[in-house]
Design a protein around this motif. Structure first.
Motif, PDB file in Angstrom:
ATOM      1  N   ALA A  65       0.813  -1.219   0.000  1.00 46.84           N
ATOM      2  CA  ALA A  65       0.000   0.000   0.000  1.00 46.84           C
ATOM      3  C   ALA A  65       0.841   1.261   0.000  1.00 46.84           C
ATOM      4  CB  ALA A  65      -0.931  -0.004   1.217  1.00 46.84           C
ATOM      5  N   SER A  66       2.118   1.171   0.316  1.00 49.05           N
ATOM      6  CA  SER A  66       2.983   2.350   0.346  1.00 49.05           C
ATOM      7  C   SER A  66       3.728   2.562  -0.974  1.00 49.05           C
ATOM      8  CB  SER A  66       3.995   2.230   1.490  1.00 49.05           C
ATOM      9  OG  SER A  66       3.336   2.174   2.738  1.00 49.05           O
ATOM     10  N   ALA A  67       3.501   1.681  -1.939  1.00 50.81           N
ATOM     11  CA  ALA A  67       4.243   1.752  -3.199  1.00 50.81           C
ATOM     12  C   ALA A  67       3.600   2.749  -4.157  1.00 50.81           C
ATOM     13  CB  ALA A  67       4.328   0.369  -3.828  1.00 50.81           C
ATOM     14  N   GLN A  68       3.455   3.982  -3.697  1.00 47.09           N
ATOM     15  CA  GLN A  68       2.950   5.088  -4.516  1.00 47.09           C
ATOM     16  C   GLN A  68       3.800   6.306  -4.220  1.00 47.09           C
ATOM     17  OE1 GLN A  68       0.701   4.806  -6.786  1.00 47.09           O
ATOM     18  NE2 GLN A  68      -0.508   2.977  -6.261  1.00 47.09           N
ATOM     19  N   HIS A  69       3.694   7.328  -5.066  1.00 50.15           N
ATOM     20  CA  HIS A  69       4.465   8.557  -4.888  1.00 50.15           C
ATOM     21  C   HIS A  69       3.996   9.266  -3.622  1.00 50.15           C
ATOM     22  CE1 HIS A  69       6.369  12.376  -5.552  1.00 50.15           C
ATOM     23  NE2 HIS A  69       6.869  11.991  -6.719  1.00 50.15           N
ATOM     24  N   ALA A  70       4.900   9.413  -2.650  1.00 46.83           N
ATOM     25  CA  ALA A  70       4.518   9.979  -1.351  1.00 46.83           C
ATOM     26  C   ALA A  70       4.095  11.435  -1.434  1.00 46.83           C
ATOM     27  CB  ALA A  70       5.682   9.838  -0.365  1.00 46.83           C
ATOM     28  N   GLY A  71       4.498  12.132  -2.506  1.00 43.77           N
ATOM     29  CA  GLY A  71       4.157  13.545  -2.628  1.00 43.77           C
ATOM     30  C   GLY A  71       2.832  13.808  -3.320  1.00 43.77           C
ATOM     31  N   ARG A  72       2.187  12.784  -3.859  1.00 44.59           N
ATOM     32  CA  ARG A  72       0.886  12.961  -4.508  1.00 44.59           C
ATOM     33  C   ARG A  72      -0.235  12.769  -3.498  1.00 44.59           C
ATOM     34  NH1 ARG A  72       2.924   9.717  -9.298  1.00 44.59           N
ATOM     35  NH2 ARG A  72       3.546  11.293 -10.832  1.00 44.59           N
ATOM     36  N   THR A  73      -1.361  13.403  -3.764  1.00 45.17           N
ATOM     37  CA  THR A  73      -2.526  13.193  -2.922  1.00 45.17           C
ATOM     38  C   THR A  73      -3.199  11.878  -3.314  1.00 45.17           C
ATOM     39  OG1 THR A  73      -4.105  14.292  -4.410  1.00 45.17           O
ATOM     40  CG2 THR A  73      -2.888  15.695  -2.851  1.00 45.17           C
ATOM     41  N   GLY A  74      -4.045  11.395  -2.436  1.00 45.96           N
ATOM     42  CA  GLY A  74      -4.775  10.175  -2.755  1.00 45.96           C
ATOM     43  C   GLY A  74      -5.598  10.318  -4.013  1.00 45.96           C
ATOM     44  N   ARG A  75      -6.262  11.475  -4.160  1.00 40.28           N
ATOM     45  CA  ARG A  75      -7.078  11.702  -5.362  1.00 40.28           C
ATOM     46  C   ARG A  75      -6.211  11.733  -6.614  1.00 40.28           C
ATOM     47  NH1 ARG A  75     -12.138  13.413  -5.959  1.00 40.28           N
ATOM     48  NH2 ARG A  75     -12.281  14.001  -3.752  1.00 40.28           N
ATOM     49  N   GLU A  76      -5.023  12.351  -6.537  1.00 41.35           N
ATOM     50  CA  GLU A  76      -4.141  12.405  -7.703  1.00 41.35           C
ATOM     51  C   GLU A  76      -3.677  11.013  -8.112  1.00 41.35           C
ATOM     52  OE1 GLU A  76      -2.145  16.832  -6.956  1.00 41.35           O
ATOM     53  OE2 GLU A  76      -1.145  15.021  -6.217  1.00 41.35           O
ATOM     54  N   ILE A  77      -3.372  10.179  -7.130  1.00 42.70           N
ATOM     55  CA  ILE A  77      -2.931   8.812  -7.437  1.00 42.70           C
ATOM     56  C   ILE A  77      -4.018   8.047  -8.179  1.00 42.70           C
ATOM     57  CG2 ILE A  77      -2.394   6.589  -6.355  1.00 42.70           C
ATOM     58  CD1 ILE A  77      -0.862   8.223  -4.193  1.00 42.70           C
ATOM     59  N   LEU A  78      -5.245   8.160  -7.705  1.00 46.26           N
ATOM     60  CA  LEU A  78      -6.346   7.456  -8.365  1.00 46.26           C
ATOM     61  C   LEU A  78      -6.666   8.072  -9.717  1.00 46.26           C
ATOM     62  CD1 LEU A  78      -8.762   6.801  -5.352  1.00 46.26           C
ATOM     63  CD2 LEU A  78      -7.139   5.220  -6.405  1.00 46.26           C
ATOM     64  N   ALA A  79      -6.581   9.406  -9.830  1.00 46.58           N
ATOM     65  CA  ALA A  79      -6.870  10.074 -11.099  1.00 46.58           C
ATOM     66  C   ALA A  79      -5.868   9.669 -12.170  1.00 46.58           C
ATOM     67  CB  ALA A  79      -6.871  11.589 -10.905  1.00 46.58           C
TER      68      ALA A  79
END
Length: 313
Positions: free
Chosen positions: A81-95
């Protein structure tokens, strides 16, 4: 459906996955269990194309993961669950994921609300998320494309009891609508509640697999008596296999210890034998094993703590 056939992964002289074969069927939740270091995560990484196998195959919906034209629309994956860009918001990651999959932007809002994230939480950067929030976002990412298959590694990690119950209901409903759910977790009670099938791995090899009811029903009968010698004699004379699994302290009134047996026969047969032999029983019940008991039995030789204790002894 997920089909794993004769899968092996070697790192030099170390074999992480050793000739693993199993199937996760559509419309069912398959619990994938094993001690730390047993090969679960490596197997799941091979299935989703992140780690190449040494030999063997892993197919999702009849194809290798790399052959799926738009994998997010067919397979939802949550391995870290942590394998995403830490500087992006949750909405940006999903978008960003929705754009990559060719999905409408309103799908992002649907999933944010489905997994229980608030609009304020969706606007926060991932570095400010709690572990539970990251798990919810990871589930939203996995579900975004409404896939036919879900592959989830420890999805309940960091969730509170209400969150675990919510996740259980979500995955159960998803499978009931015909999806394939492969679920790895150390929360054995949750697997016992939700899973239809079980695959147990130890030291890289499958040690048990099949329907949960079948695997948990093979424990015979549990019996407790204060006259264990007479019961042992009667069972031996009848040719019935048994194991002495425990004993209690003597009663306050000086009554003898209770001994607990696991007997490889149906409860009715054991009760009839004890009655004929004149052995009073304190307890007689079907010994269907709980998942924790079965898991510990099957993986006893591969448990890291057990090996360490053996070395100390």
């Amino acid at each position: 459906m997920i089909t794993v056939q004769n899968l092996t992964k070697q790192y030099g002289d170390f074999t992480a996955v050793d000739d693993v074969t199993f199937t996760a069927a559509a419309g069912r939740v398959t619990g994938f269990l094993g001690p730390n270091g047993a090969g679960k995560s490596t197997t799941m990484r091979i299935i989703v194309g992140l780690t190449p196998p040494t030999t063997g195959t892993a197919h999702v919906l009849g194809r290798r993961f790399a052959e799926l034209p738009n994998p997010g629309l067919e397979v939802g994956v949550l391995l870290d669950a942590s394998a995403q860009h830490a500087g992006r918001t949750g909405r940006e990651i999903l978008a960003l994921a929705a754009t990559t999959m060719g999905l409408p932007r309103n799908r992002v809002d649907e999933l944010i609300h489905l997994v229980g994230l608030t609009d304020d939480e969706a606007a926060r950067r991932l570095r400010d998320y709690s572990l539970g929030m990251r798990q919810r976002l990871g589930l939203a990412h996995a579900l975004l494309g409404n896939p036919e298959v879900l592959i989830l590694d420890e999805p309940a990690n960091g969730l509170d009891p209400a969150g675990i119950r919510w996740m259980r209901d979500l995955l159960r409903g998803y499978a009931d609508r015909g999806a394939t759910v492969l679920l790895s977790s150390h929360l054995l009670h949750e697997i016992e509640v939700i899973a239809d099938d079980l695959v147990v791995i130890g030291d890289g090899r499958i040690v048990a697999s099949g329907p949960k009811k079948t695997l948990l029903a093979g424990a015979g009968t549990q019996v407790r008596t204060r006259q264990h010698d007479r019961l042992s004699t009667a069972l031996t004379a009848a040719g019935i296999a048994f194991t002495l699994t425990g004993r209690s302290a003597p009663g306050l009134s000086g009554a003898p210890q209770c001994h607990t047996f696991r007997v490889e026969a149906e409860a009715e047969s054991v009760g009839r034998l004890a009655s004929t032999a004149g052995v009073p029983l304190v307890e007689l019940r079907s010994g269907d094993a709980g998942l924790e008991e079965m898991f510990l039995e099957l993986t006893a030789d591969t448990q890291r703590d057990s090996r360490r204790e053996g070395a100390v002894a």
